[in-house]
Enzyme design. Structure first.
Site, PDB file in Angstrom:
ATOM      1  CB  SER A 101      11.098 -55.539 -46.027  1.00  0.00           C
ATOM      2  OG  SER A 101      12.229 -55.210 -46.783  1.00  0.00           O
ATOM      3  CG  ASP A 245      12.976 -54.682 -50.914  1.00  0.00           C
ATOM      4  OD1 ASP A 245      12.806 -53.546 -51.384  1.00  0.00           O
ATOM      5  OD2 ASP A 245      13.134 -54.901 -49.694  1.00  0.00           O
ATOM      6  CG  ASP A 247      10.154 -52.149 -48.083  1.00  0.00           C
ATOM      7  OD1 ASP A 247      11.042 -52.790 -48.686  1.00  0.00           O
ATOM      8  OD2 ASP A 247      10.341 -51.610 -46.970  1.00  0.00           O
TER       9      ASP A 247
END
Length: 451
Positions: A101, A245, A247
């Protein structure tokens, strides 16, 4: 059974150290494949973000799944929410996301979910944990007969399909023509997707941080580092900026003045728009970290508001429990279950753009009905995994009580441990910026001493 190796949110850590290494990834693929195969699974879709370790982990997991007799369909770098969509679209039985992430490139993680975009059930998770532990500690990993080994294929048009899905969540009678948008893809999974979505809907797009090299994902860019987006919006005189961000399950905005619009304000914008259009079902779910200003603004519009524990999965659980459809976090995880089953930064951004177009106002104007209260968040690093003990200690509890007594109804305090790092997050919110900073620092100092 304790979730030592694998649990509801998968596994995440620094690559090269246990548990994220090739051997672990292969064994997890085998354990998950074995459990899923027993339930009739034949194929899983595997996606990843752009960090360099994704190639290694992807290959290792393929080997594990193949050994369990599970076929793999590879889609390459793809946003986490895209994997949920593609798993259903291609009729796969489960999905795998390899991503950490918003974390730095040297971290990575693995998450599994069903073909409906939800987590695996508890029984499956426990069985995967059991088999994984046997493989790690006792070398119990086996392999199906050669004729039953899983095969691997690559899906070439996955990005195009997801782009069309995102566009399909935007009102077909509207266009982004006339809007100049700066898009920051964080050198992450949406680097080849986000800019195309907005451009194909008619916007003039200036794309930044869209050249991943495996090491620069989230590096001073994206939803967690907005300086470059703020600068670009001002330099290009854009109407607004959108930051995702690594992902692409988070989104943050910057208005034409360079001011940041965070997740709480995005939720307000959407709740306001849905209320006006009559599309709001029930109320809104926030978290314990949601700014009190959001709660106040929603109350003024007679919109119910409840707080879930921090984490988008808890927001989803609360939404399902209440039957509501809108919720999220200040960090930019926005959930609009009317449009998607999971947090999706691109889809959420399109709903904000729809609200702007429908209102005929600027981004700054549509969010002006909410005033954020001063909120300070201090992350206190720990030397050991003893956050619960520190938070419960007499000294820390005394500092919290003193702050709450001093602020009274003018503020609130929240302490929680990070789910991914050795941190305790100290949050204080009040009507006075100076008081907020002072009380937060006092509590943070107590936490440091107790650690």
């Amino acid at each position: 059974m304790s979730r030592k190796y694998f649990g509801t949110d998968g596994v995440r850590g620094k690559v090269g150290e246990f548990p994220i290494n090739p051997s672990f990834a292969m064994k997890l693929g085998w354990a998950a494949g074995t459990v899923l195969a027993s339930a009739g699974t034949k194929e899983v879709i595997i996606g990843k973000d752009t960090r360099i370790s994704g190639y290694m982990i992807e290959t290792a997991m393929q080997a594990g799944f193949s050994a369990a007799g599970i076929n793999c369909a590879l889609v390459g770098p793809m946003p986490t929410p895209a994997i949920a969509y593609l798993t259903s679209t291609f009729r796969a039985d489960a999905g795998v996301v390899i991503s950490a992430s918003h974390n730095p490139y040297y971290d990575n993680g693995i998450k599994l979910f069903s073909n409906s975009g939800t987590k695996l059930n508890d029984a499956q998770e426990l069985e995967i944990e059991h088999l994984l532990e046997q493989a790690i500690n006792h070398g119990a990993m086996t392999c199906v007969d050669s004729a039953k080994l899983g095969k691997v294929r690559r899906i070439g048009d996955a990005a195009g399909r997801y782009i069309e899905f995102c566009k399909g969540t935007f009102d077909k009678n509207k266009s982004l023509t006339g809007l100049k948008i700066v898009v920051d893809s964080a050198n992450g999974a949406a680097y080849h997707i986000a800019k195309e979505v907005y451009a194909e809907l008619g916007a003039e797009v200036i794309s930044i941080n869209d050249s991943p090299d495996g090491l620069n994902i989230n590096e001073r860019c994206g939803a967690t580092h907005l300086d470059s987006l703020q600068t670009a919006v001002m330099v290009y005189e854009a109407d607004l900026g959108i930051a995702l961000d690594g992902d692409a399950d988070r989104v943050m905005f910057v208005d034409h003045n360079g001011h940041i619009i965070d997740g709480d304000e995005i939720i307000f914008i959407l709740a306001q728009a849905f209320k006006i259009s009559g599309e709001l079902e029930g109320g809104v779910v926030g978290t314990l970290m949601s700014n009190l200003g959001l709660e106040i603004a929603l109350k003024e519009m007679d919109i119910p508001f409840v707080r879930a524990k921090v984490g988008d999965r808890y927001v989803v659980e609360q939404l399902k429990e209440t039957g509501w459809q809108l919720g999220g976090e200040g960090s930019g995880h926005i959930l609009s279950l009317k449009h998607t089953t999971t947090g999706d930064g691109i889809v959420a951004s399109l709903q904000v753009l729809d609200a702007i177009i429908e209102s005929g106002k600027s981004l700054a104007e549509v969010k002006s009905g909410m005033t954020k209260l001063p909120q300070v968040l201090i992350n206190v690093k720990l030397k050991a995994d003893n956050a619960d003990e520190i938070i419960a200690s007499d000294a820390v509890q005394a500092s919290v009580s003193a702050a709450e007594t001093f602020m009274g109804e003018r503020g609130r305090v929240l302490l929680r441990k990070s789910g991914t790092e050795l941190l305790i997050r100290v949050m204080v919110e009040s009507t006075c910026a100076e008081m907020t900073q002072t009380q937060a620092q006092t509590i943070a100092d107590a936490v440091k001493l107790a650690g």
